[in-house]
Design a protein around this motif. Structure first.
Motif, PDB file in Angstrom:
ATOM      1  N   LYS A  14      37.213  31.730  91.997  1.00  0.00           N
ATOM      2  CA  LYS A  14      36.701  30.364  92.027  1.00  0.00           C
ATOM      3  C   LYS A  14      35.727  30.223  93.191  1.00  0.00           C
ATOM      4  O   LYS A  14      35.975  30.749  94.285  1.00  0.00           O
ATOM      5  CB  LYS A  14      37.840  29.362  92.197  1.00  0.00           C
ATOM      6  N   GLY A  15      34.621  29.530  92.960  1.00  0.00           N
ATOM      7  CA  GLY A  15      33.651  29.329  94.021  1.00  0.00           C
ATOM      8  C   GLY A  15      32.332  28.829  93.476  1.00  0.00           C
ATOM      9  O   GLY A  15      32.287  27.912  92.657  1.00  0.00           O
ATOM     10  N   SER A  16      31.235  29.440  93.927  1.00  0.00           N
ATOM     11  CA  SER A  16      29.891  29.074  93.479  1.00  0.00           C
ATOM     12  C   SER A  16      29.021  30.317  93.523  1.00  0.00           C
ATOM     13  O   SER A  16      29.361  31.302  94.181  1.00  0.00           O
ATOM     14  CB  SER A  16      29.301  27.978  94.371  1.00  0.00           C
TER      15      SER A  16
ATOM     16  N   GLU B  22      33.373  29.598  83.469  1.00  0.00           N
ATOM     17  CA  GLU B  22      33.329  28.151  83.284  1.00  0.00           C
ATOM     18  C   GLU B  22      32.709  27.566  84.549  1.00  0.00           C
ATOM     19  O   GLU B  22      33.157  27.881  85.656  1.00  0.00           O
ATOM     20  CB  GLU B  22      34.731  27.574  83.086  1.00  0.00           C
ATOM     21  N   CYS B  23      31.677  26.745  84.402  1.00  0.00           N
ATOM     22  CA  CYS B  23      31.009  26.198  85.583  1.00  0.00           C
ATOM     23  C   CYS B  23      30.074  25.061  85.181  1.00  0.00           C
ATOM     24  O   CYS B  23      29.891  24.771  84.001  1.00  0.00           O
ATOM     25  CB  CYS B  23      30.204  27.294  86.291  1.00  0.00           C
TER      26      CYS B  23
ATOM     27  N   PHE C  46      25.369  28.123  89.882  1.00  0.00           N
ATOM     28  CA  PHE C  46      26.678  27.909  89.277  1.00  0.00           C
ATOM     29  C   PHE C  46      27.558  27.201  90.305  1.00  0.00           C
ATOM     30  O   PHE C  46      27.864  27.763  91.355  1.00  0.00           O
ATOM     31  CB  PHE C  46      27.344  29.230  88.898  1.00  0.00           C
ATOM     32  N   SER C  47      27.955  25.974  90.019  1.00  0.00           N
ATOM     33  CA  SER C  47      28.888  25.260  90.884  1.00  0.00           C
ATOM     34  C   SER C  47      30.186  25.030  90.130  1.00  0.00           C
ATOM     35  O   SER C  47      30.230  25.140  88.904  1.00  0.00           O
ATOM     36  CB  SER C  47      28.287  23.932  91.343  1.00  0.00           C
ATOM     37  N   SER C  48      31.249  24.713  90.884  1.00  0.00           N
ATOM     38  CA  SER C  48      32.583  24.557  90.277  1.00  0.00           C
ATOM     39  C   SER C  48      32.893  25.781  89.412  1.00  0.00           C
ATOM     40  O   SER C  48      33.420  25.662  88.306  1.00  0.00           O
ATOM     41  CB  SER C  48      32.661  23.276  89.442  1.00  0.00           C
ATOM     42  N   LEU C  49      32.554  26.950  89.936  1.00  0.00           N
ATOM     43  CA  LEU C  49      32.687  28.201  89.187  1.00  0.00           C
ATOM     44  C   LEU C  49      34.146  28.627  89.074  1.00  0.00           C
ATOM     45  O   LEU C  49      34.901  28.627  90.055  1.00  0.00           O
ATOM     46  CB  LEU C  49      31.882  29.299  89.884  1.00  0.00           C
ATOM     47  N   ARG C  50      34.514  28.994  87.877  1.00  0.00           N
ATOM     48  CA  ARG C  50      35.844  29.554  87.594  1.00  0.00           C
ATOM     49  C   ARG C  50      35.611  30.754  86.680  1.00  0.00           C
ATOM     50  O   ARG C  50      35.185  30.603  85.533  1.00  0.00           O
ATOM     51  CB  ARG C  50      36.714  28.505  86.917  1.00  0.00           C
ATOM     52  N   MET C  51      35.882  31.949  87.188  1.00  0.00           N
ATOM     53  CA  MET C  51      35.540  33.168  86.453  1.00  0.00           C
ATOM     54  C   MET C  51      36.778  34.029  86.231  1.00  0.00           C
ATOM     55  O   MET C  51      37.488  34.384  87.171  1.00  0.00           O
ATOM     56  CB  MET C  51      34.477  33.951  87.227  1.00  0.00           C
ATOM     57  N   HIS C  52      37.015  34.349  84.962  1.00  0.00           N
ATOM     58  CA  HIS C  52      38.107  35.243  84.576  1.00  0.00           C
ATOM     59  C   HIS C  52      37.508  36.618  84.282  1.00  0.00           C
ATOM     60  O   HIS C  52      36.648  36.742  83.407  1.00  0.00           O
ATOM     61  CB  HIS C  52      38.827  34.730  83.330  1.00  0.00           C
ATOM     62  N   VAL C  53      37.960  37.637  84.993  1.00  0.00           N
ATOM     63  CA  VAL C  53      37.454  38.989  84.788  1.00  0.00           C
ATOM     64  C   VAL C  53      38.526  39.823  84.098  1.00  0.00           C
ATOM     65  O   VAL C  53      39.633  40.003  84.623  1.00  0.00           O
ATOM     66  CB  VAL C  53      37.051  39.647  86.125  1.00  0.00           C
ATOM     67  N   ASP C  54      38.196  40.317  82.915  1.00  0.00           N
ATOM     68  CA  ASP C  54      39.127  41.133  82.145  1.00  0.00           C
ATOM     69  C   ASP C  54      39.132  42.561  82.639  1.00  0.00           C
ATOM     70  O   ASP C  54      38.170  43.039  83.261  1.00  0.00           O
ATOM     71  CB  ASP C  54      38.755  41.107  80.663  1.00  0.00           C
TER      72      ASP C  54
END
Length: 302
Positions: free
Chosen positions: A23-25, A217-218, A275-283
């Protein structure tokens, strides 16, 4: 309940993934990169997506305030786009992080060319005479916001690789303040969901060709491209020596790889996205092509 469980997993580190959640930007910036430069990193058995001698590369500069490795900065140098029918995938030339844990994970688990680096954030005077508004949210998330002045202050990040007690300067990235009205400044763009597929592997830790995906998601909006320069580095060579190692990649030593990475960063930017309010899922990465062991450890293309 789901949020609490995810927070607990993040605090426990990488061992409770995948997927790993960040999570971040971030700033995602695309450049026109010479195909000859990108090929120094891309395995010979993969086809580079190119036109008129250029491919799409660039950088992904992120600040994570919550991740399996805690808070850290990351710079992913993207060499180019590789064809993967029916779509395409990005190929990372170099990954810089200021976290030993994140570097180890990138190398051992994802097959990335990760290196430990320092991200030194300093103030840089702007030459513009027009009044500027406050920094955009990406700069604030990086923890390098400033107050407004008539001359305006941009922010500069100096990135240097560290290996043991030695340090090598890589580049400087200037993130200018966003000019415009307060109304436009507050508009953070639409909320989106997207997938960023990438190839990895063909390294000493992972000789197999791997593929992994980042589910993002951002909120996203176009911004002015960052200015990148490397005053302490000589011009990199355009081409490698044409040799291939046992994993199928070009033979390129670490100093040459660093110089070629700088060449990617110094290429012409096309556009940039914040990208703000970044939420990244890495598989977790999956094997695409297993590494075939050869009796001979290397050969040249003569």
């Amino acid at each position: 309940m789901a949020a609490d469980k995810e927070k607990e997993m993040a605090c426990a580190g990488y061992q409770h993934g995948p997927p790993w959640v960040f999570k971040g930007s971030a700033l995602y910036q695309l450049h026109l990169v010479k195909a000859s430069t990108a090929r120094a990193f891309v395995p010979r058995d993969l086809r580079l997506v190119e036109a008129f001698g250029y491919t799409l590369g660039g950088m992904f500069l992120a600040r994570y305030h919550d991740s399996p490795a805690g808070e850290f900065d990351e710079l992913v140098v993207i060499a180019g786009i590789v064809w993967n029918p029916p779509s395409s995938c990005a190929w990372a030339a170099r990954v810089l992080v200021n976290s030993i844990e994140a570097c180890r994970h990138g190398r051992k688990e994802v097959g990335l060319p990760s290196h430990v680096a320092t991200f030194s954030k300093t103030e840089a005077a702007s030459l513009g005479d027009k009044p500027l508004v406050k920094p955009n949210s990406f700069l604030n998330m990086l923890g390098i916001g400033s107050t407004t002045s008539k001359q305006g202050n941009g922010r500069e990040i100096e990135i240097s690789e560290t290996k043991g007690s030695s340090t090598r300067h890589l580049c400087n990235i200037s993130l200018p303040l966003t000019a415009g009205s307060h109304k436009n400044h507050k508009w953070m763009g639409p909320a989106i969901k997207m997938s960023l597929p990438s190839f990895s592997g063909r390294t000493e830790d992972h000789p197999d060709l791997l593929k992994y995906s980042c589910q993002v998601e951002c909120r996203v909006r176009p911004v002015k491209p960052a200015r990148i320069w490397s005053p302490r580095t000589t011009e990199p060579q355009e081409k490698s020596d044409g040799k291939i190692n046992s994993s199928g990649s070009n033979v390129i030593d670490d100093l040459d790889a660093q110089s070629q990475s700088i060449s990617v960063l110094l290429s012409r930017p096309i556009f940039a996205l914040e990208f703000s309010s970044l939420r990244m899922h890495v598989d977790a990465p999956k094997i695409v092509v297993p590494h075939c062991k050869k009796k001979k450890v290397g050969y040249s293309s003569t």
